[in-house]
Motif scaffolding. Structure first.
Motif, PDB file in Angstrom:
ATOM      1  N   THR A  18    -121.460  36.877 -14.192  1.00 40.00           N
ATOM      2  CA  THR A  18    -120.524  36.695 -13.224  1.00 40.00           C
ATOM      3  C   THR A  18    -119.074  35.124 -13.638  1.00 40.00           C
ATOM      4  O   THR A  18    -119.701  34.089 -14.114  1.00 40.00           O
ATOM      5  CB  THR A  18    -120.452  36.243 -12.046  1.00 40.00           C
ATOM      6  N   PHE A  19    -118.587  35.927 -12.922  1.00 39.81           N
ATOM      7  CA  PHE A  19    -117.745  34.372 -12.448  1.00 39.81           C
ATOM      8  C   PHE A  19    -117.834  33.662 -11.842  1.00 39.81           C
ATOM      9  O   PHE A  19    -117.581  32.459 -11.936  1.00 39.81           O
ATOM     10  CB  PHE A  19    -116.396  35.090 -11.906  1.00 39.81           C
ATOM     11  N   HIS A  46    -115.526  42.769 -20.824  1.00 42.13           N
ATOM     12  CA  HIS A  46    -115.092  43.617 -20.725  1.00 42.13           C
ATOM     13  C   HIS A  46    -116.130  43.291 -18.694  1.00 42.13           C
ATOM     14  O   HIS A  46    -117.167  42.385 -18.365  1.00 42.13           O
ATOM     15  CB  HIS A  46    -116.648  44.831 -20.205  1.00 42.13           C
ATOM     16  N   ARG A  47    -114.697  43.582 -17.567  1.00 41.61           N
ATOM     17  CA  ARG A  47    -115.273  42.808 -16.404  1.00 41.61           C
ATOM     18  C   ARG A  47    -116.337  43.918 -15.148  1.00 41.61           C
ATOM     19  O   ARG A  47    -115.783  44.620 -14.334  1.00 41.61           O
ATOM     20  CB  ARG A  47    -113.672  42.787 -15.472  1.00 41.61           C
ATOM     21  N   LYS A  74    -120.137  44.220 -14.305  1.00 39.03           N
ATOM     22  CA  LYS A  74    -121.543  42.268 -13.524  1.00 39.03           C
ATOM     23  C   LYS A  74    -122.700  43.661 -14.282  1.00 39.03           C
ATOM     24  O   LYS A  74    -123.237  44.530 -13.829  1.00 39.03           O
ATOM     25  CB  LYS A  74    -121.528  43.114 -11.550  1.00 39.03           C
ATOM     26  N   PRO A  75    -123.456  43.277 -15.080  1.00 37.19           N
ATOM     27  CA  PRO A  75    -123.119  41.186 -15.431  1.00 37.19           C
ATOM     28  C   PRO A  75    -122.176  41.148 -16.333  1.00 37.19           C
ATOM     29  O   PRO A  75    -121.441  42.834 -16.838  1.00 37.19           O
ATOM     30  CB  PRO A  75    -123.986  40.971 -16.051  1.00 37.19           C
ATOM     31  N   LEU A  76    -121.459  40.665 -16.901  1.00 35.61           N
ATOM     32  CA  LEU A  76    -120.032  40.167 -17.680  1.00 35.61           C
ATOM     33  C   LEU A  76    -120.757  41.120 -18.939  1.00 35.61           C
ATOM     34  O   LEU A  76    -121.678  40.138 -19.370  1.00 35.61           O
ATOM     35  CB  LEU A  76    -119.784  39.092 -17.809  1.00 35.61           C
ATOM     36  N   GLU A  77    -119.819  42.098 -19.865  1.00 38.22           N
ATOM     37  CA  GLU A  77    -120.458  42.220 -21.151  1.00 38.22           C
ATOM     38  C   GLU A  77    -119.230  41.901 -22.214  1.00 38.22           C
ATOM     39  O   GLU A  77    -118.138  41.822 -22.149  1.00 38.22           O
ATOM     40  CB  GLU A  77    -120.465  44.046 -21.231  1.00 38.22           C
ATOM     41  N   PRO A  78    -119.973  41.047 -22.504  1.00 40.70           N
ATOM     42  CA  PRO A  78    -119.155  40.238 -24.067  1.00 40.70           C
ATOM     43  C   PRO A  78    -118.064  41.427 -24.754  1.00 40.70           C
ATOM     44  O   PRO A  78    -119.298  42.145 -25.486  1.00 40.70           O
ATOM     45  CB  PRO A  78    -119.730  39.381 -24.658  1.00 40.70           C
TER      46      PRO A  78
END
Length: 304
Positions: free
Chosen positions: A23-24, A55-56, A58-62
């Motif tokens: 997460t950010f 991809h925004r 949760k959790p962030l996905e590259p």
């Protein structure tokens, strides 16, 4: 793609931390900035690259492009720290930062011999390790995603950008206690009994027991399963009669000879080939780790 000959190293590291922590907000805490700053750095990197990197969710996905840059960020950090370590006088080495190496390892290797290899390397270098425990059938995916720099895997084909070294073969025996065997396999080991007899598995990614059933019966069966995600407790669950399971051959040799354990299909002992894969970094540290892992694995497998 846009001209990307210059990439902001701070933004690259921010992307890697965000992917690793998910997460950010977590990345912001780790980097001592605000979540907005994390988002802005990654957005600027996306603008520079001309591609979406995350991809925004949760959790962030590259994305695929994001994975390439996460890998670059991790490789750059490792090489930078090695260079600094070479420049620092030995007397001043205590002030240099530790290099952190993320590695994916299967449970049997982790509990059997892998820590010896890590300790060997750490005795000579300022390095720490983030060990990710994963089934040997899934560790290569961690490499592909750039989450780890090296892995013990069952895949002989190198992941793109990686070098592969064969470690050896680990042989297993399918065993149960005499009481369990008598209760569930008194009429023999076949499709009917294997479909009903409880098995013990490490976790839902552990396919060894089901693969054994399929090889013996040539059928896809679904026996009841107890999941015990700890090597010692997994071993104990079998030895106290909770189910049958596959244990390393060397670990059960004495019990099989003494009659404390019974082999389900005598002589039918599946083998798992293990390989060490690591990024082609030109890193002396990763090279030393590779030597230590190969040496420890081959000594342990020869002893078993």
């Amino acid at each position: 793609m846009k001209d990307v000959t210059q990439l902001d190293p701070v933004a690259l590291r921010t992307l890697a931390v965000a992917v690793r922590l998910g997460t950010f907000e977590a990345a912001a805490r780790d980097l001592h900035v605000t979540p907005s700053a994390v988002s802005q750095r990654i957005k600027a990197l996306e603008t520079r690259i001309g591609r979406v990197l995350l991809h925004r969710v949760k959790p962030l996905e590259p994305t695929e492009a994001g994975l390439v840059l996460v890998r670059l960020a991790t490789q750059t950090e490792i090489l930078e720290r090695e260079a600094v370590a070479e420049l620092v006088e030995e007397d001043d080495a205590g002030g240099t930062a530790y290099t952190s190496l993320p590695i994916a390892v299967n449970a049997d290797a982790l509990y059997g011999w892998f820590v010896d290899a890590l300790a060997d390397v750490q005795s000579r270098h300022r390095v720490v390790f983030e060990v990710v425990r994963e089934d040997h059938t899934r560790t290569a995916e961690r490499l592909r995603r750039g989450e780890v720099v090296a892995a013990i895997t069952g895949e002989p084909k190198p992941v793109p950008g990686c070098r592969v070294v064969r470690l050896g073969r680990l042989r297993y025996a399918a065993v149960a206690t005499p009481g369990f065997h008598a209760a569930h396999f008194g009429d023999g080991v076949g499709s009917a009994s294997l479909a009903e007899a409880p098995i013990v598995a490490f976790d839902r990614n552990d396919s060894l027991q089901h693969d054994f059933v399929r090889r013996v019966t040539r059928r896809h069966l679904a026996p009841p399963v107890t999941y015990v995600p700890s090597v010692r407790e997994f071993d104990r669950a079998i030895r106290v009669g909770m189910g049958w399971g596959l244990l390393p051959e060397a670990d059960v040799a004495d019990e099989l000879r003494g009659g404390d354990l019974v082999e389900l299909v005598p002589g039918r002992r599946p083998e798992v080939a293990l390989f060490w894969q690591h990024w082609r970094l030109g890193s002396a540290l990763v090279g030393e780790l590779t030597d230590a892992v190969v040496d420890a694995a081959r000594r342990w497998m020869a002893a078993t």
